[in-house]
Motif scaffolding. Structure first.
Motif, PDB file in Angstrom:
ATOM      1  N   MET A   1       0.693  -1.305  -0.104  1.00 12.15           N
ATOM      2  CA  MET A   1      -0.131   0.002   0.081  1.00 12.15           C
ATOM      3  C   MET A   1       0.801   1.342   0.053  1.00 12.15           C
ATOM      4  N   ASP A   2       1.961   1.318   0.696  1.00  9.45           N
ATOM      5  CA  ASP A   2       2.841   2.448   0.941  1.00  9.45           C
ATOM      6  C   ASP A   2       3.393   2.543  -0.496  1.00  9.45           C
ATOM      7  N   GLU A   3       3.890   1.361  -1.226  1.00  6.20           N
ATOM      8  CA  GLU A   3       4.840   1.598  -2.677  1.00  6.20           C
ATOM      9  C   GLU A   3       3.511   2.262  -3.752  1.00  6.20           C
ATOM     10  N   TRP A   4       2.168   1.666  -3.359  1.00  4.40           N
ATOM     11  CA  TRP A   4       1.278   2.041  -4.539  1.00  4.40           C
ATOM     12  C   TRP A   4       1.103   3.579  -3.984  1.00  4.40           C
ATOM     13  N   GLY A   5       1.083   4.239  -3.004  1.00  5.48           N
ATOM     14  CA  GLY A   5       0.770   5.387  -2.610  1.00  5.48           C
ATOM     15  C   GLY A   5       1.817   6.090  -3.232  1.00  5.48           C
ATOM     16  N   THR A   6       3.052   5.778  -3.154  1.00  2.00           N
ATOM     17  CA  THR A   6       4.177   6.785  -3.599  1.00  2.00           C
ATOM     18  C   THR A   6       4.193   6.675  -5.044  1.00  2.00           C
ATOM     19  N   LEU A   7       3.825   5.649  -5.641  1.00  2.00           N
ATOM     20  CA  LEU A   7       3.584   5.368  -7.319  1.00  2.00           C
ATOM     21  C   LEU A   7       2.472   6.354  -7.755  1.00  2.00           C
ATOM     22  N   ASP A   8       1.451   6.399  -7.037  1.00  2.00           N
ATOM     23  CA  ASP A   8       0.231   7.438  -7.386  1.00  2.00           C
ATOM     24  C   ASP A   8       0.597   8.881  -7.168  1.00  2.00           C
ATOM     25  N   ARG A   9       1.294   8.963  -5.950  1.00  2.00           N
ATOM     26  CA  ARG A   9       1.990  10.545  -5.750  1.00  2.00           C
ATOM     27  C   ARG A   9       2.810  11.017  -6.911  1.00  2.00           C
ATOM     28  N   LYS A  10       3.784  10.047  -7.285  1.00  2.00           N
ATOM     29  CA  LYS A  10       4.575  10.305  -8.651  1.00  2.00           C
ATOM     30  C   LYS A  10       3.566  10.873  -9.897  1.00  2.00           C
ATOM     31  N   ARG A  11       2.668   9.942 -10.088  1.00  2.00           N
ATOM     32  CA  ARG A  11       1.695   9.979 -11.150  1.00  2.00           C
ATOM     33  C   ARG A  11       1.129  11.302 -11.335  1.00  2.00           C
ATOM     34  N   GLU A  12       0.585  11.607  -9.932  1.00  2.00           N
ATOM     35  CA  GLU A  12      -0.332  12.846  -9.812  1.00  2.00           C
ATOM     36  C   GLU A  12       0.467  14.263  -9.978  1.00  2.00           C
ATOM     37  N   GLY A  13       1.870  13.882  -9.437  1.00  2.00           N
ATOM     38  CA  GLY A  13       2.707  15.037  -9.700  1.00  2.00           C
ATOM     39  C   GLY A  13       3.361  15.288 -11.269  1.00  2.00           C
ATOM     40  N   GLY A  14       2.955  14.267 -11.946  1.00  2.00           N
ATOM     41  CA  GLY A  14       3.484  14.240 -13.289  1.00  2.00           C
ATOM     42  C   GLY A  14       5.006  13.658 -13.630  1.00  2.00           C
ATOM     43  N   VAL A  15       5.202  13.153 -12.489  1.00  2.00           N
ATOM     44  CA  VAL A  15       6.886  12.410 -12.498  1.00  2.00           C
ATOM     45  C   VAL A  15       6.324  11.075 -12.911  1.00  2.00           C
ATOM     46  N   ALA A  16       7.068  10.309 -14.101  1.00  2.00           N
ATOM     47  CA  ALA A  16       6.884   9.062 -14.288  1.00  2.00           C
ATOM     48  C   ALA A  16       7.489   8.069 -13.137  1.00  2.00           C
TER      49      ALA A  16
END
Length: 79
Positions: A63-78
Motif C-alpha cells: 500500500m505504501d509503494e502504491w501510494g508513492t507511485l500514485d503521488r508520482k503519477r499525480e505530480g507528473g513524474v513518471a
C-alpha cells in the motif's frame, strides 16, 4: 518424491528458522493426527499468528509503494 515424516520437532524447527508457512502447515497436519496435543495446538496458534502478521506487513508495504507511485503519477513524474 515423498513428503518428509512430520514431527513436532520438524515443525518447531520450521518455526524457529522463520519458515512460518511451513510451520503452520506442519502443526496443522500434526494437530489432525494428535488433536489433544496442547503443544502442537500452541505451535499452530503461534505459527498462524506470525503468518497473519507477515501478510499484514506485506500488505502495508504494498500500500505504501502504491501510494508513492500514485503521488508520482499525480505530480507528473513518471514512476
Amino acid at each position: 518424491m515423498s513428503d518428509p515424516v512430520m514431527t513436532r520437532t520438524l515443525a518447531d524447527l520450521y518455526l524457529a528458522q522463520g519458515h512460518v508457512t511451513e510451520a503452520r502447515d506442519a502443526y496443522a497436519l500434526l494437530l489432525c493426527r494428535f488433536p489433544d496435543d496442547e503443544k502442537v495446538a500452541s505451535g499452530l496458534k503461534a505459527a498462524q499468528s506470525l503468518v497473519t502478521e507477515s501478510k499484514k506487513t506485506r500488505l502495508l508495504l504494498l500500500m505504501d509503494e502504491w501510494g508513492t507511485l500514485d503521488r508520482k503519477r499525480e505530480g507528473g513524474v513518471a514512476p
